[in-house]
Design a protein around this motif. Sequence first.
Motif, mmCIF file in Angstrom:
data_model
loop_
_atom_site.group_PDB
_atom_site.id
_atom_site.type_symbol
_atom_site.label_atom_id
_atom_site.label_comp_id
_atom_site.label_asym_id
_atom_site.label_seq_id
_atom_site.Cartn_x
_atom_site.Cartn_y
_atom_site.Cartn_z
ATOM 1 N N ARG A 83 45.690 45.770 73.764
ATOM 2 C CA ARG A 83 44.764 46.485 74.650
ATOM 3 C C ARG A 83 45.001 46.141 76.123
ATOM 4 N N GLU A 84 45.598 44.993 76.381
ATOM 5 C CA GLU A 84 45.865 44.566 77.751
ATOM 6 C C GLU A 84 47.139 45.185 78.314
ATOM 7 N N MET A 85 47.891 45.852 77.474
ATOM 8 C CA MET A 85 49.149 46.474 77.888
ATOM 9 C C MET A 85 48.925 47.945 78.234
ATOM 10 N N PRO A 86 49.893 48.584 78.891
ATOM 11 C CA PRO A 86 49.767 50.020 79.161
ATOM 12 C C PRO A 86 49.545 50.790 77.865
ATOM 13 N N LYS A 87 48.754 51.849 77.935
ATOM 14 C CA LYS A 87 48.423 52.618 76.739
ATOM 15 C C LYS A 87 49.672 53.211 76.087
ATOM 16 N N THR A 88 49.644 53.230 74.773
ATOM 17 C CA THR A 88 50.741 53.790 73.996
ATOM 18 C C THR A 88 50.830 55.299 74.195
ATOM 19 N N LYS A 89 52.046 55.805 74.343
ATOM 20 C CA LYS A 89 52.274 57.243 74.462
ATOM 21 C C LYS A 89 52.930 57.775 73.186
ATOM 22 N N GLU A 90 52.857 59.070 73.002
ATOM 23 C CA GLU A 90 53.483 59.673 71.831
ATOM 24 C C GLU A 90 54.993 59.785 72.019
ATOM 25 N N ILE A 91 55.722 59.792 70.903
ATOM 26 C CA ILE A 91 57.100 60.252 70.922
ATOM 27 C C ILE A 91 57.035 61.744 71.225
ATOM 28 N N ASN A 92 57.893 62.232 72.094
ATOM 29 C CA ASN A 92 57.819 63.623 72.541
ATOM 30 C C ASN A 92 57.644 64.598 71.375
ATOM 31 N N GLY A 93 56.558 65.371 71.439
ATOM 32 C CA GLY A 93 56.300 66.396 70.436
ATOM 33 C C GLY A 93 55.590 65.926 69.184
ATOM 34 N N ALA A 94 55.258 64.630 69.093
ATOM 35 C CA ALA A 94 54.677 64.085 67.856
ATOM 36 C C ALA A 94 53.319 64.692 67.524
ATOM 37 N N ARG A 95 52.444 64.787 68.530
ATOM 38 C CA ARG A 95 51.101 65.327 68.264
ATOM 39 C C ARG A 95 51.167 66.733 67.702
ATOM 40 N N ASN A 96 51.972 67.574 68.326
ATOM 41 C CA ASN A 96 52.085 68.957 67.871
ATOM 42 C C ASN A 96 52.685 69.047 66.477
ATOM 43 N N SER A 97 53.630 68.167 66.175
ATOM 44 C CA SER A 97 54.276 68.198 64.865
ATOM 45 C C SER A 97 53.314 67.784 63.757
ATOM 46 N N VAL A 98 52.506 66.753 64.001
ATOM 47 C CA VAL A 98 51.507 66.334 63.013
ATOM 48 C C VAL A 98 50.514 67.468 62.776
ATOM 49 N N ASP A 99 50.056 68.095 63.852
ATOM 50 C CA ASP A 99 49.122 69.223 63.717
ATOM 51 C C ASP A 99 49.767 70.393 62.979
ATOM 52 N N LEU A 124 47.861 54.858 67.389
ATOM 53 C CA LEU A 124 47.667 56.278 67.073
ATOM 54 C C LEU A 124 46.599 56.900 67.964
ATOM 55 N N GLU A 125 45.507 56.179 68.157
ATOM 56 C CA GLU A 125 44.416 56.676 69.006
ATOM 57 C C GLU A 125 44.883 56.868 70.445
ATOM 58 N N GLN A 126 45.554 55.859 70.997
ATOM 59 C CA GLN A 126 46.000 55.939 72.389
ATOM 60 C C GLN A 126 47.011 57.062 72.602
ATOM 61 N N ALA A 127 47.833 57.320 71.597
ATOM 62 C CA ALA A 127 48.849 58.373 71.715
ATOM 63 C C ALA A 127 48.298 59.765 71.420
ATOM 64 N N GLY A 128 47.037 59.831 70.982
ATOM 65 C CA GLY A 128 46.413 61.126 70.717
ATOM 66 C C GLY A 128 46.895 61.795 69.449
#
Length: 226
Positions: A83-99, A124-128
């Motif tokens: 939690r003290e580190m920069p927020k986790t980002k998604e691998i490009n396109g991951a959110r759309n692919s899961v959806d 997972l939460e931080q990456a949306g």
Amino acid sequence: MKKENLIVFDIDDTLTKSEHQHQKAYVQAMKSFGITKINQDWKSYKNMTDSYILKKNYETNFKKKFSFSFIPAFEEKMTTFLREMPKTKEINGARNSVDFFMKETDYAICFATGSLLQPALLKLEQAGINFVPNLVETSNNLFTREEIVHAAIQKAKSYFQVKEFKNIISVGDGIWDARTAKNLGVHFLGIGNKNVSDFKEEGIQSHIEDWTKFNFEKVKKELEIT
């Protein structure tokens, strides 16, 4: 749409750009508990899971048998460091692919990771990434990748009320992911270029650089899924 098939997602560097942060928080947590002699040659371990690697280093440092009862306190400390580190980002396109899988295909989804649970959920939460906590299997009570993926599949069967999935595709970025899929007799899709040479040696049939390069029909053809 009735779910007749299944996608099993790894998390770190498959859906989330988090392997570096994960390893840093993991090592910090070990050191905070007095585990200072740490073998960080991760590929040298028999099992690439947080619980197994923690067990080996715990026993080396403390000269006594590891117990899963140590996990909750360790997990809390590791999550605090994350939690003290920069927020986790998604691998490009991951959110759309899961959806895409959930909304537009007959493929159910679940998550199988060598990570501990709370760090996995945080990433997972931080990456949306859209996920159901009950479909996330981790290493809190299991040492091997095979056990974790198998347990995730069983969770998906129960959640989606499917007796047997027609096809199962496991997706991961590591050589251990590919070998686990092979050991369990399920299809495998490799992602990322970090271990592409290892993937080639394993003879995997399908690989993408990231989720923006994902073409499901192409992947199914490569995996010979009708």
